[in-house]
Design an enzyme around this catalytic site. Structure first.
Site, PDB file in Angstrom:
ATOM      1  CG  ASP A 166      21.862  11.133 -21.071  1.00  0.00           C
ATOM      2  OD1 ASP A 166      22.519  10.467 -20.248  1.00  0.00           O
ATOM      3  OD2 ASP A 166      21.357  10.640 -22.094  1.00  0.00           O
ATOM      4  CG  HIS A 204      19.373   9.731 -26.712  1.00  0.00           C
ATOM      5  ND1 HIS A 204      18.964  10.724 -25.859  1.00  0.00           N
ATOM      6  CD2 HIS A 204      20.333   9.049 -26.036  1.00  0.00           C
ATOM      7  CE1 HIS A 204      19.638  10.632 -24.720  1.00  0.00           C
ATOM      8  NE2 HIS A 204      20.495   9.635 -24.812  1.00  0.00           N
ATOM      9  CG  ASP A 260      24.695   7.411 -18.590  1.00  0.00           C
ATOM     10  OD1 ASP A 260      24.147   8.513 -18.391  1.00  0.00           O
ATOM     11  OD2 ASP A 260      24.466   6.709 -19.594  1.00  0.00           O
ATOM     12  CG  HIS A 320      25.245   2.261 -27.520  1.00  0.00           C
ATOM     13  ND1 HIS A 320      25.532   3.580 -27.800  1.00  0.00           N
ATOM     14  CD2 HIS A 320      26.171   1.862 -26.604  1.00  0.00           C
ATOM     15  CE1 HIS A 320      26.565   3.967 -27.068  1.00  0.00           C
ATOM     16  NE2 HIS A 320      26.987   2.938 -26.340  1.00  0.00           N
ATOM     17  CG  HIS A 373      16.139   7.731 -24.355  1.00  0.00           C
ATOM     18  ND1 HIS A 373      16.062   6.420 -23.956  1.00  0.00           N
ATOM     19  CD2 HIS A 373      17.439   8.096 -24.138  1.00  0.00           C
ATOM     20  CE1 HIS A 373      17.253   6.015 -23.520  1.00  0.00           C
ATOM     21  NE2 HIS A 373      18.104   7.020 -23.613  1.00  0.00           N
ATOM     22  CG  HIS A 418      20.510   0.897 -20.022  1.00  0.00           C
ATOM     23  ND1 HIS A 418      19.311   0.909 -20.701  1.00  0.00           N
ATOM     24  CD2 HIS A 418      21.235   1.901 -20.571  1.00  0.00           C
ATOM     25  CE1 HIS A 418      19.325   1.880 -21.604  1.00  0.00           C
ATOM     26  NE2 HIS A 418      20.476   2.499 -21.541  1.00  0.00           N
ATOM     27  CE1 TYR A 453      29.748   1.023 -22.990  1.00  0.00           C
ATOM     28  CE2 TYR A 453      29.358   0.777 -25.355  1.00  0.00           C
ATOM     29  CZ  TYR A 453      29.262   1.518 -24.196  1.00  0.00           C
ATOM     30  OH  TYR A 453      28.678   2.766 -24.241  1.00  0.00           O
ATOM     31  CD  GLU A 477      24.863  10.303 -22.523  1.00  0.00           C
ATOM     32  OE1 GLU A 477      25.004   9.681 -21.455  1.00  0.00           O
ATOM     33  OE2 GLU A 477      23.822  10.265 -23.204  1.00  0.00           O
ATOM     34  CG  ASP A 523      -0.183  -0.097   2.519  1.00  0.00           C
ATOM     35  OD1 ASP A 523       1.047  -0.328   2.478  1.00  0.00           O
ATOM     36  OD2 ASP A 523      -0.804   0.072   3.580  1.00  0.00           O
ATOM     37  NE  ARG A 568      26.962   5.502 -21.917  1.00  0.00           N
ATOM     38  CZ  ARG A 568      26.835   4.380 -21.235  1.00  0.00           C
ATOM     39  NH1 ARG A 568      27.254   3.236 -21.750  1.00  0.00           N
ATOM     40  NH2 ARG A 568      26.294   4.357 -20.024  1.00  0.00           N
ATOM     41  CD  GLU A 609      24.250   8.168 -25.268  1.00  0.00           C
ATOM     42  OE1 GLU A 609      24.511   7.336 -24.390  1.00  0.00           O
ATOM     43  OE2 GLU A 609      23.172   8.766 -25.336  1.00  0.00           O
TER      44      GLU A 609
END
Ligand code: GLY
Ligand code: MN
Ligand code: MN
Length: 416
Positions: free
Chosen positions: A249, A332, A238, A328, A339, A221, A366, A386, A19, A384, A362
């Site tokens: 971002d 974006h 990130d 990837h 996004h 991610h 990897y 970005e 709840d 990465r 970005e």
């Protein structure tokens, strides 16, 4: 829109467990048009009719007021957004057929978040049942995401002010995280520095923060943020703060013990070169495809130079061999959603960039920890870089320029 209605829902509280509920996060489109954050509210915009703007808000129960505090009343909210009419939400069933009567179309989000689709369909049934009495049901339901995505593509002065603030706070948090890094900490302690900074600046994250040390950084991610920071590893962060729903971002990578090792540095320079080439391509009439291509080229060249792949650069590109290390895309749209909603292709062609668009650049590399074909010193590296970029007539403006990304700058900041 023509002679149509746009119907937007703010969305409601979502159960977290049993709840208890998650903190309310209003639907982005609803907020974009109204500035309101009222759970359960509905907005109906009919540009060619009167009333043009109608607001529905749930009536607050006495119990809710006791537990959660009183909410602004209907009239205050109506005035705040300049609506022509406001009703309790309970009146939606009666009012909606009246508001949709005789319109050509109804725009509503057909997915991707809260919507009033059942209520709209019920109103259409009501109108059809009353056709003999002269009422006319709209025949067309249209996906409002196209319309709203376009509305949100070019960032006006208000949107840019929010984005700049979100990015400023995001950048400060990255700097604080760099300064706090040392071997022996855990990823969540760095996440705490970042999100603690967001809180101190009066806001929170725009998306779930990614804090990955060592091979955790190879998971795109990765949000568990539970692992240790070991000397000799790189740390990837990130993370971005939200401001009035606009979000930064930013991804940066730095060495846990303050200095890049030689192989780490070589791999990092490859990604940095791809990042800088991608940013340079963010000019008017260029496209995200063009940015991706130039960044990808640098990455393919780097994969060969680093000894990850032995094929020619053309073959790496054409046979998509790079996907093993770069699965990837490079960019974006960025805005009130991380996004952002705008279309990527118009009539099958990559959308040309225009002044006022904001996008990320970005690129990354990897290298799985168990990749037996990679040079041992590169295994388990995730990198990465970005940045957030505003397209202007004078060229790309890097909104994240205040966050260091060159090796010497990062090492100086870490005090190595
Ligand atoms: N933080 C999500 C992304 O970079 O797209
Ligand atoms: Mn991004
Ligand atoms: Mn990101």
């Amino acid at each position: 829109m023509g002679d149509a209605a746009l119907v937007l829902a703010a969305g409601g509280l979502q159960t977290r467990s049993n709840d208890t509920e998650h903190r309310f996060r209003v639907d982005t489109n609803f907020h974009y048009l109204s500035g309101l954050e009222e759970p359960g509210a509905v907005l109906i915009l009919r540009p060619l009719r009167t009333p043009a703007l109608t607001l529905f808000v749930p009536e607050q129960s006495e119990r809710d007021a006791i537990y959660n505090g009183p909410r602004p009343g209907l009239e205050a909210l109506r005035q705040q957004i300049g609506a022509d009419a406001a009703h309790p939400l309970a009146a939606l069933e009666v009012e909606l057929p009246r508001l949709l009567d005789g319109l050509d179309a109804v725009y509503l989000p057909l997915g991707g978040g809260p919507s009033c689709e059942p209520a709209v369909r019920a109103a259409i049934e009501t109108l059809r049942a009353r056709e003999r009495a002269g009422e006319v049901a709209p025949e067309c339901l249209r996906d409002a995401r196209g319309l709203l995505g376009e509305e949100r593509m070019v960032k006006d002065a208000g949107a840019l002010a929010c984005l700049r603030r979100a990015i400023e706070i995001s950048g400060e948090a990255h700097l604080a995280a760099m300064r706090a890094t040392r071997p022996g900490l855990f990823e969540y302690e760095i996440a705490a520095v970042i999100e603690g900074h967001f809180l101190r600046r009066g806001t929170g994250p725009g998306y779930t923060s990614i804090v990955g040390a060592g091979a955790n950084a190879t998971v795109l991610h990765y949000i568990a943020n539970r692992g240790p920071l070991r000397a000799g590893d790189l740390l990837l962060v990130d993370a971005g703060a939200e401001w009035a729903l606009f979000t930064g971002d930013i991804t940066r990578v730095w060495p846990v013990s303050g200095r890049f090792g030689p192989a780490q540095r070589d791999a990092y320079e490859v990604v940095l070169a791809a990042n800088e080439a991608g940013i340079a391509a963010a000019t008017i009439d260029s496209s995200l495809d063009a940015i991706h291509e130039v960044a990808l080229r640098r990455l393919c060249e780097g994969m060969r130079a680093l000894g990850l792949l032995t094929a020619s650069v053309d073959e790496i590109r054409e046979k998509e061999l790079y996907k093993k290390y770069y699965p990837h895309r490079t960019s974006h749209w960025l805005g009130a959603d991380v996004h952002d909603l705008g279309r990527y292709n118009l009539r099958g062609v990559a959308r040309p960039l225009a002044a006022g668009y904001v996008l990320t650049v970005e690129p990354g590399l990897y290298i799985p920890a168990d990749d037996a074909s990679a040079p041992p010193e590169l295994r388990g590296l995730g990198i990465r870089i970005e940045d957030d970029v505003l397209v202007t007539a004078a060229g790309p403006e890097v909104l994240t320029a205040g966050v260091p990304k060159r090796v010497a700058e990062i090492e100086a900041l870490l005090g190595a």
